[in-house]
Enzyme design. Structure first.
Site, short mmCIF file in Angstrom:
data_model
loop_
_atom_site.label_atom_id
_atom_site.label_comp_id
_atom_site.label_asym_id
_atom_site.label_seq_id
_atom_site.Cartn_x
_atom_site.Cartn_y
_atom_site.Cartn_z
N TYR A 137 0.76 -1.21 0.11
CA TYR A 137 -0.05 0.01 0.12
C TYR A 137 0.89 1.40 -0.17
O TYR A 137 0.18 2.49 -0.13
CB TYR A 137 -1.02 -0.02 1.19
N LYS A 189 4.12 -15.29 4.54
CA LYS A 189 4.66 -16.24 3.53
C LYS A 189 5.84 -16.39 3.24
O LYS A 189 6.57 -15.99 2.50
CB LYS A 189 3.93 -15.48 2.29
N ASP A 222 -1.98 -18.35 2.94
CA ASP A 222 -2.90 -19.31 2.18
C ASP A 222 -3.33 -20.35 3.30
O ASP A 222 -4.71 -20.86 3.46
CB ASP A 222 -2.36 -20.15 1.09
N ASP A 246 -5.84 -6.91 4.44
CA ASP A 246 -7.08 -6.58 3.71
C ASP A 246 -7.92 -7.86 3.33
O ASP A 246 -8.87 -8.08 3.45
CB ASP A 246 -6.35 -5.98 2.45
N ASP A 250 -11.67 -9.43 4.97
CA ASP A 250 -12.82 -9.78 4.22
C ASP A 250 -13.47 -11.42 4.32
O ASP A 250 -14.50 -11.36 4.64
CB ASP A 250 -12.65 -9.39 2.71
C1 IPM Z 1 -10.48 -1.54 3.53
C2 IPM Z 1 -10.53 -1.31 1.86
C3 IPM Z 1 -9.40 -0.44 1.58
C4 IPM Z 1 -8.23 -1.23 1.46
C5 IPM Z 1 -9.70 0.24 0.25
C6 IPM Z 1 -10.90 0.68 -0.10
C7 IPM Z 1 -8.50 0.89 -0.27
O1 IPM Z 1 -10.94 -2.64 1.07
O2 IPM Z 1 -10.41 -0.91 4.18
O3 IPM Z 1 -10.01 -2.84 3.80
O4 IPM Z 1 -8.03 -1.86 0.74
O5 IPM Z 1 -7.66 -0.95 2.70
MN MN Z 2 -10.50 -4.44 2.09
#
Ligand code: IPM
Ligand code: MN
Length: 356
Positions: A137, A189, A222, A246, A250
């Site tokens: 990032y 990793k 993984d 990130d 999710d």
């Molecule tokens: C998160 C989001 C952000 C990230 C995006 C929107 C840039 O996915 O907060 O996880 O990748 O960090």
């Molecule tokens: Mn995200």
């Protein structure tokens, strides 16, 4: 009475709707005898950008630096090219305010459905500590011979000794304070990313000497994905880099029942902090009173914990737990059996019951 100055960034899409319910929850906390909040609103996001071409003015950054905490709804607008608002507002806030920790609890509340067969709330209760200012990032890289057949695109993962160490130390401290299994897993990793995760691994085991009460563990990213589905009960606290964090959070949001309840904090332990529901701006639900505000409300709970308002944080947590157990049908937008505002009213009502 304790008083806090809170910056509210409602943002785009459903952001304003969920932030209204988050503010409602904070007002209920005050009514119940908790701290008082002074709100200052900022119109950052797609609308301001489309109108004025402005993303994040320097003056706003310095104001935000002074607040006790920031609450963000969502950033993302269908009429703005992907990447502009993300980089110009969300990532810029993380970098400018040096919010180097992204804290993301993965908690299955009783009464919430998880897609994982036979897993119970006791099994899904861990926290991911994601490094939030470095790695892929950091924006390091570029093109060579762009637009030609010999084009090269380079995107480098930046890992500094300082950046890695402060994140790992925070994770150890957090794990100790959380006081559950006292187990910290480094997710990396090391078998392929032999420079970046070599550094992470060395720092991890070096730091671990200062935390003899914490059990350490390591899992490749993984394999982490595999265990999160198969044996989520293995995890107590996971620490990882920006990109892996990130992705796995999710996955974490899905096993805890969905984006409707997933919250996160962007934290500088020595300075500013910003709390947000981790789902996006969901433009298709904007203005319909259908989106689930619980993730935004859970982000308020995290904020209160960060401010060491533990009693108030517990009121919010318990109120959310009651709403998911007793009231709403599912966490999904439009299928809760209640509207956004009504869910916010239910939460506020339960919070006020703590009034002494
Ligand atoms: C998160 C989001 C952000 C990230 C995006 C929107 C840039 O996915 O907060 O996880 O990748 O960090
Ligand atoms: Mn995200």
């Amino acid at each position: 009475m304790r008083e806090y100055n809170i910056a509210i960034i409602p943002g785009d899409g459903t952001g304003p709707e969920v932030m209204a319910e988050a503010v409602k929850a904070m007002e209920a906390v005050t009514e119940a005898g908790g701290p008082k909040f002074n709100f200052v609103y900022y119109d950052l996001g797609g609308v301001r950008y489309l109108k004025k071409g402005e993303l994040l003015p320097e003056s706003v950054v310095s104001e935000l630096r002074q607040t006790d905490s920031i609450c963000l709804g969502a950033i993302g607008h269908p009429d703005v090219k992907p990447g502009i608002l993300e980089q110009g507002v969300l990532l810029k806030l993380r970098f400018e305010l040096d919010l180097y920790i992204n804290l993301r609890p993965v908690v299955l509340f009783p009464g919430v459905d998880t897609p994982l067969k036979d897993k119970m709330p006791d099994d899904i209760d861990f926290v991911v500590v994601r490094e939030n200012t470095e790695g892929l990032y950091a924006g390091s890289g570029g093109f060579l011979r762009k637009g030609t057949a010999d084009e090269v695109a380079i995107q480098e993962s930046i890992n500094t000794r300082k950046g890695v160490e402060r994140c790992i130390r925070y994770a150890f401290e957090y794990c100790r304070k959380r006081n559950r299994e006292k187990k910290l897993t480094l997710c990396g990793k090391t078998n392929v990313l032999t420079y970046a995760f070599d550094l992470w691994e060395r720092v991890f085991y070096e730091c671990s000497r200062d935390y003899p009460d914490i059990t350490t563990d390591y899992a490749h990213v993984d394999a982490t994905c595999m265990w999160m589905i198969k044996n989520p009960e293995f995890f107590d606290v996971i620490v990882t880099d920006n990109m892996f964090g990130d992705i796995i959070t999710d996955l974490g949001a899905m096993i805890q029942g969905g984006m409707g309840i997933a919250a996160g904090g962007n934290i500088n332990p020595e300075g500013a902090a910003m709390f947000e529901p981790i789902g996006g701006s969901a433009p298709k639900y904007a203005g319909l009173n259908k989106i689930n505000p619980l993730a935004a409300i859970c982000s308020v709970q995290m904020m209160l914990e960060h401010l060491s308002e533990d009693a108030a944080a517990a009121w919010v947590f318990d109120a959310v737990a009651k709403v998911v157990k007793n009231d709403i049908k599912t966490l999904d937008a439009g299928r809760m059996g209640y509207g956004t505002r009504e869910v916010g009213d239910l939460v506020a009502g339960y919070i006020r019951e703590n009034q002494s």
